[in-house]
Design a protein around this motif. Structure first.
Motif, PDB file in Angstrom:
ATOM      1  N   LEU A  53      25.031  38.905  17.104  1.00  0.00           N
ATOM      2  CA  LEU A  53      24.512  40.505  16.804  1.00  0.00           C
ATOM      3  C   LEU A  53      23.677  40.572  18.124  1.00  0.00           C
ATOM      4  CD1 LEU A  53      24.743  40.780  13.074  1.00  0.00           C
ATOM      5  CD2 LEU A  53      26.014  41.936  14.615  1.00  0.00           C
ATOM      6  N   ASN A  54      22.582  39.822  17.882  1.00  0.00           N
ATOM      7  CA  ASN A  54      21.511  40.016  19.210  1.00  0.00           C
ATOM      8  C   ASN A  54      22.006  40.024  20.545  1.00  0.00           C
ATOM      9  OD1 ASN A  54      19.457  40.649  17.274  1.00  0.00           O
ATOM     10  ND2 ASN A  54      18.681  38.365  17.315  1.00  0.00           N
ATOM     11  N   ALA A  83      24.806  40.443  21.688  1.00  0.00           N
ATOM     12  CA  ALA A  83      25.698  41.582  22.027  1.00  0.00           C
ATOM     13  C   ALA A  83      24.992  42.716  22.434  1.00  0.00           C
ATOM     14  CB  ALA A  83      26.538  42.143  20.780  1.00  0.00           C
ATOM     15  N   ASP A  84      23.617  43.027  21.738  1.00  0.00           N
ATOM     16  CA  ASP A  84      23.129  44.184  22.173  1.00  0.00           C
ATOM     17  C   ASP A  84      21.999  44.062  23.187  1.00  0.00           C
ATOM     18  OD1 ASP A  84      23.852  45.517  19.951  1.00  0.00           O
ATOM     19  OD2 ASP A  84      22.480  44.910  18.572  1.00  0.00           O
ATOM     20  N   VAL A  85      21.674  42.591  23.563  1.00  0.00           N
ATOM     21  CA  VAL A  85      20.799  42.466  24.700  1.00  0.00           C
ATOM     22  C   VAL A  85      21.855  42.391  26.060  1.00  0.00           C
ATOM     23  CG1 VAL A  85      19.421  40.794  25.966  1.00  0.00           C
ATOM     24  CG2 VAL A  85      19.043  41.277  23.489  1.00  0.00           C
ATOM     25  N   ASP A 112      24.456  44.203  26.217  1.00  0.00           N
ATOM     26  CA  ASP A 112      24.785  45.507  26.766  1.00  0.00           C
ATOM     27  C   ASP A 112      23.879  46.260  27.361  1.00  0.00           C
ATOM     28  OD1 ASP A 112      27.460  46.241  26.020  1.00  0.00           O
ATOM     29  OD2 ASP A 112      26.995  46.604  23.824  1.00  0.00           O
ATOM     30  N   VAL A 113      22.534  46.120  27.048  1.00  0.00           N
ATOM     31  CA  VAL A 113      21.310  46.975  27.615  1.00  0.00           C
ATOM     32  C   VAL A 113      20.966  46.320  29.081  1.00  0.00           C
ATOM     33  CG1 VAL A 113      19.427  45.542  26.669  1.00  0.00           C
ATOM     34  CG2 VAL A 113      19.377  48.120  27.336  1.00  0.00           C
TER      35      VAL A 113
END
Lengths: 144, 144, 144, 144
Positions: free
Chosen positions: A60-61, A63-65, A67-68
């Motif tokens: 989860l972490n 994917a988000d990092v 992406d940004v």
């Protein structure tokens, strides 16, 4: 040639770190983010979900990092080297932890094997940018 | 009491940095991301859009970094202090640059004035976490 | 074979709409989101930025909707057909408007030409899923 | 008054659906996205994680759809009513499914109780926009 490379080649401004290197990092980040999102979905559907909770949380972490990081690297015209440097370090760290956890499940969960592979590719592509940056700093010092 | 605070209070695990501090940072990041997204939309509709291009570009990065910082801080159970530390530093940097640029337009564009205010609140809330972390490190060294 | 295809092939559950079709849509959405993010950055750096404001605004929405569509399609195990259907329709609409605006600038801004191309590919891949869904509905009615 | 309301009040263009209504929906979406992100983290740390897998999967989709709905509603100047309508319908649907699943765990997991509450508030705020839209359509027909 990927879309990312075509877009960065068409940028009206210079691309810090180099076009090929940034395009590779953006594509690796997007690949990794996609793999992590799908890996969470797959992990949640496995009978041994209780053993997968760390893997899910790390993905989860990750994917988000990723992406940004891909978003900021896709904007060369207003690049903030200091912020991008911190994002790259966060990204390499999270991909490393995520890859190591996925590796523990890779033999019985093929989706974790694929996810591990894309995390490692992302580590390599982001580390290449950090290395290029370190070299640049060194050259500045040498030239001074 | 905000939803964020209620959610973190209900977490089955400890919240690194402290619940009140993390809830404040998450809410400040979400506020700042929203303000930056709306500020870009408003800037694009202004007659002096050509003068607003730096503001727009900075707000875009600020929104994305604040969003991901809020997401990671909202997940205390699997907190990666190293990665969160880098995200907080990226966030404080980008909010600072964004606030300074918004300040240049604050007198003629009320939306930039509001955006500047939320950026500054976000800097304060994220810096408080970085300070708490530095203090913790210091105490570890002192106790050794 | 893309990472997306590998991840969906490794999913422990069936992939609604079909693996090849969903993998193609996810990759098209991610490509389109990346192109839109980079196109905004490039547009902001062009001398005729005032003429690009609609293009920028449309690309911003397009990037965000493509990103979330890719995320939901990357999670086949807990697929909500009703919600995915609405996202696909929003995505096709926004990509269409964005492609048409990019086409107006494609001859003088190569980045808009690339962005238009990826928007059109995304429309095609997402429309294929909507068509597959419509066909399925029709077959259900025929079988009744 | 929230930041969202201040930002929308300062918009140089009209806000479709009305400022108060849109600000309420944006804030409800951001609240709900935050609650869902934290709820996933909390669920993963619970001893009965195997029973929480549906809840986790639904919260993941809910967070992403709420986030993108908040972003599009935060951009009134270039509002695409057709796309926003589809996003609102996807959002109401996903929040409803998520709230119902959270309700099943609300008595033994306080974080699910809070998450259910914010999902229900988001349904209400987004439905208000859909109702306003339907009323507008009706008035157009009546005036014809």
């Amino acid at each position: 040639m990927t879309t990312t490379r075509e877009m960065l080649d068409a940028s009206p401004t210079a691309v810090p770190f180099g076009v090929a290197e940034v395009a590779a990092a953006v594509d690796a980040c997007l690949d990794c983010a996609q793999a992590c999102v799908s890996d969470v979905d797959a992990d949640l559907a496995e009978p041994d979900v209780a053993e997968m909770r760390t893997c899910i949380a790390l993905c989860l972490n990750c994917a988000d990092v990723c992406d940004v990081t891909a978003r900021l690297l896709s904007r060369p015209a207003q690049c903030d080297r200091f912020a991008v440097d911190h994002l790259l370090r966060a990204c390499v760290r999270i991909c490393t932890t995520c890859a190591e956890e996925c590796a523990r499940h890779a033999d019985h969960h093929p989706h974790c094997a694929v996810c591990e592979k894309t995390c490692r590719a992302c580590i390599q592509a982001c580390s290449a940018l950090l290395d290029a940056e370190a070299l640049e700093e060194l050259q500045k010092l040498g030239g001074a």
